[in-house]
Design an enzyme around this catalytic site. Structure first.
Site, short mmCIF file in Angstrom:
data_model
loop_
_atom_site.label_atom_id
_atom_site.label_comp_id
_atom_site.label_asym_id
_atom_site.label_seq_id
_atom_site.Cartn_x
_atom_site.Cartn_y
_atom_site.Cartn_z
N HIS A 79 0.84 -1.20 0.00
CA HIS A 79 0.00 0.00 0.00
C HIS A 79 0.87 1.25 0.00
O HIS A 79 1.91 1.30 0.68
CB HIS A 79 -0.95 0.02 1.21
CG HIS A 79 -0.27 0.05 2.55
ND1 HIS A 79 0.02 1.24 3.21
CD2 HIS A 79 0.19 -0.93 3.35
CE1 HIS A 79 0.62 0.96 4.36
NE2 HIS A 79 0.73 -0.34 4.47
N ASP A 81 -0.62 4.28 0.68
CA ASP A 81 -1.18 5.26 1.62
C ASP A 81 -0.45 5.16 2.96
O ASP A 81 0.04 4.09 3.35
CB ASP A 81 -2.68 5.06 1.80
CG ASP A 81 -3.06 3.71 2.39
OD1 ASP A 81 -2.46 2.70 1.99
OD2 ASP A 81 -3.97 3.67 3.25
N ASP A 112 6.61 1.75 6.60
CA ASP A 112 5.25 1.24 6.43
C ASP A 112 4.50 2.03 5.35
O ASP A 112 3.83 3.00 5.67
CB ASP A 112 4.51 1.31 7.76
CG ASP A 112 3.16 0.64 7.75
OD1 ASP A 112 2.89 -0.11 6.80
OD2 ASP A 112 2.38 0.88 8.67
N GLU A 147 -5.04 0.81 2.80
CA GLU A 147 -4.70 -0.11 3.88
C GLU A 147 -4.74 0.57 5.24
O GLU A 147 -5.15 -0.03 6.23
CB GLU A 147 -3.30 -0.71 3.64
CG GLU A 147 -3.04 -2.00 4.41
CD GLU A 147 -2.50 -1.76 5.82
OE1 GLU A 147 -2.48 -2.72 6.62
OE2 GLU A 147 -2.09 -0.62 6.12
N GLU A 148 -4.32 1.83 5.29
CA GLU A 148 -4.33 2.57 6.55
C GLU A 148 -5.69 3.20 6.83
O GLU A 148 -5.88 3.80 7.89
CB GLU A 148 -3.26 3.67 6.51
CG GLU A 148 -1.84 3.19 6.29
CD GLU A 148 -1.26 2.42 7.47
OE1 GLU A 148 -2.00 2.18 8.45
OE2 GLU A 148 -0.07 2.07 7.41
N GLU A 176 4.89 -5.80 4.07
CA GLU A 176 4.74 -5.09 5.34
C GLU A 176 5.99 -5.29 6.21
O GLU A 176 6.66 -6.32 6.12
CB GLU A 176 3.52 -5.60 6.11
CG GLU A 176 2.19 -5.22 5.51
CD GLU A 176 1.77 -3.79 5.87
OE1 GLU A 176 2.58 -3.05 6.45
OE2 GLU A 176 0.62 -3.44 5.55
N HIS A 374 4.75 4.43 11.85
CA HIS A 374 3.73 5.32 12.40
C HIS A 374 4.31 6.34 13.40
O HIS A 374 3.54 7.08 14.01
CB HIS A 374 2.59 4.54 13.07
CG HIS A 374 1.74 3.77 12.11
ND1 HIS A 374 0.45 3.37 12.40
CD2 HIS A 374 1.98 3.33 10.84
CE1 HIS A 374 -0.06 2.70 11.38
NE2 HIS A 374 0.87 2.66 10.42
#
Length: 401
Positions: A79, A81, A112, A147-148, A176, A374
């Site tokens: 992903h 995003d 990520d 995904e997020e 991931e 994150h």
């Protein structure tokens, strides 16, 4: 994204920097998928960018790129995003600058998972450049922008879209971040399931000075919380950690000091192992709620039984584990060949889009070290990007040998 030419070679560092420079905070595309399309289409990949919609959710752009023909069809999934960067002034470098300092790449998505995408993109481009498009199989890149976010208009719908067009996958690797400490520590071969729900306790609103005219739902919270969380659901299995139910919020419908609320809501999430199915787990939770209904509480005598209402969120992730020597052992061998480290096979952590892919083909997850995902100053060593690209390339060579 900064206005610069795409990387001219399959360099995972350059690719990661270019992707980080795209401010693709979920659900915004931010230029990331456009960058991938502009890079892949001239290399002979068939590229599609379907947009999926659903009422009450944002429209999401996705990308599916494929090259080659053959029954052996490997998918790299990921992903573009990312989560919001948080307080910009707290970052050592601007979160979408792709800055490099002392051999480390900084930026939102570095781990990520734009770094993972850059590594498998570099591996695939190198592989195709050397072997050509006629390598005896097919490689796809399945990239979402959801995904997020709610994970409704992303991978699940992209998989169905591809399936309806005749794509049949043999195996998939999700890039991931899976390694806890060092690259090569762990391949994730499964995930626990996830179930979210809510119990609403209904009472009767009133003035705190006249409790006999009201029914305070908060007085039933103690028995409910005790019943939900005790005893433990299980002690774990050979491949999975113990299942755990965690209460995530307790709220009432009033925020003032002199009003007894009419309702109290308890939200919870369960991460469950292969001892449970969603159906058996729901039956267990329902039995616990019924037990709470019969347990003593602080309510006044003579009141009707506690009004407890149990509901669930519609999205449930099933527990799964992958048994595929070609994929699991093949990737473990590639990791060991490049790093000298034999990875453990794990199932811990949260959910990922592998929960959707498992319904179409065997799937594993392997990517970067996830210790800064994150976070403010999310970052990745340049050496890890290069090494991860080498691992993916080694796997491609073996898989299509």
């Amino acid at each position: 994204m900064t206005d610069h030419a795409p990387p001219t070679s399959a360099d995972p560092v350059a690719l990661a920097r270019a992707l980080i420079e795209c401010p693709s905070v979920t659900p915004e595309e931010g230029g990331a998928l456009a960058f991938l399309e502009g890079l892949l289409a001239p290399k002979g990949f068939d590229v599609d960018r379907p947009v999926f919609s659903q009422k009450g959710t944002p429209d999401v752009e996705n990308l599916f790129a494929a090259i080659g023909k053959g029954e052996r069809h490997l998918v790299f999934a990921g992903h573009t995003d990312v989560v919001p960067p948080g307080t910009l002034t707290s970052w050592r470098h601007p979160p979408f600058s792709g800055a490099i300092e002392n051999g480390v790449l900084y930026g939102r998505g570095a781990v990520d998972m734009k770094g993972g995408i850059a590594a498998f993109l570099a591996a695939v481009l190198d592989f195709v450049a050397e072997r050509g498009a006629d390598f005896g199989g097919r490689i796809s890149l399945l990239i979402t922008g959801d995904e997020e976010g709610p994970s409704i208009n992303g991978t699940a719908k992209l998989l169905k879209w591809a399936d309806e067009r005749g794509e049949r996958f043999s195996a998939a690797i999700v890039g991931e971040p899976t390694n806890p400490s060092a690259l090569g520590d762990q391949i994730k071969i499964g995930r626990r399931g996830s179930l979210s729900g809510e119990v609403s306790i209904r009472g009767h609103q009133g003035h705190v000075a006249y409790p006999h005219l009201a029914d305070n739902p908060v007085r039933a919270l103690g028995p409910l919380l005790a019943a939900l969380m005790d005893p433990p659901l299980d002690a774990g299995t050979e491949n999975f950690q113990p299942s755990n139910l965690e209460v995530t919020s307790v709220e009432t419908d009033t925020k003032v000091f002199n009003v007894i609320p009419a309702r109290a809501d308890v939200r919870f999430n369960v991460r469950f192992n292969d001892l449970w199915t969603p159906e058996t787990l729901k039956a267990e939770i329902a039995a616990r709620v019924e037990r709470a209904r019969a347990m003593p509480s602080l309510r006044r005598e003579g009141l009707a039984p506690v009004d407890l209402r149990l509901t669930y969120q519609p999205v449930v992730s099933d527990v799964f584990i992958t048994h595929s020597p070609d994929l699991v052992e093949g990737l473990a061998n590639a990791v060991e060949a490049v790093t000298g480290r034999r990875p453990e096979l794990g199932t811990g952590g949260g959910t990922s889009d592998a929960r959707f892919i498992k319904d179409y083909c065997p799937v594993v997850e392997f990517g970067l070290v996830g210790d800064t995902m994150h976070q403010i100053d999310e970052r990745v060593p340049l050496a890890d990007l290069v090494t991860l690209g080498r691992i993916y390339r080694r796997f491609l060579d073996d898989y299509f040998s």
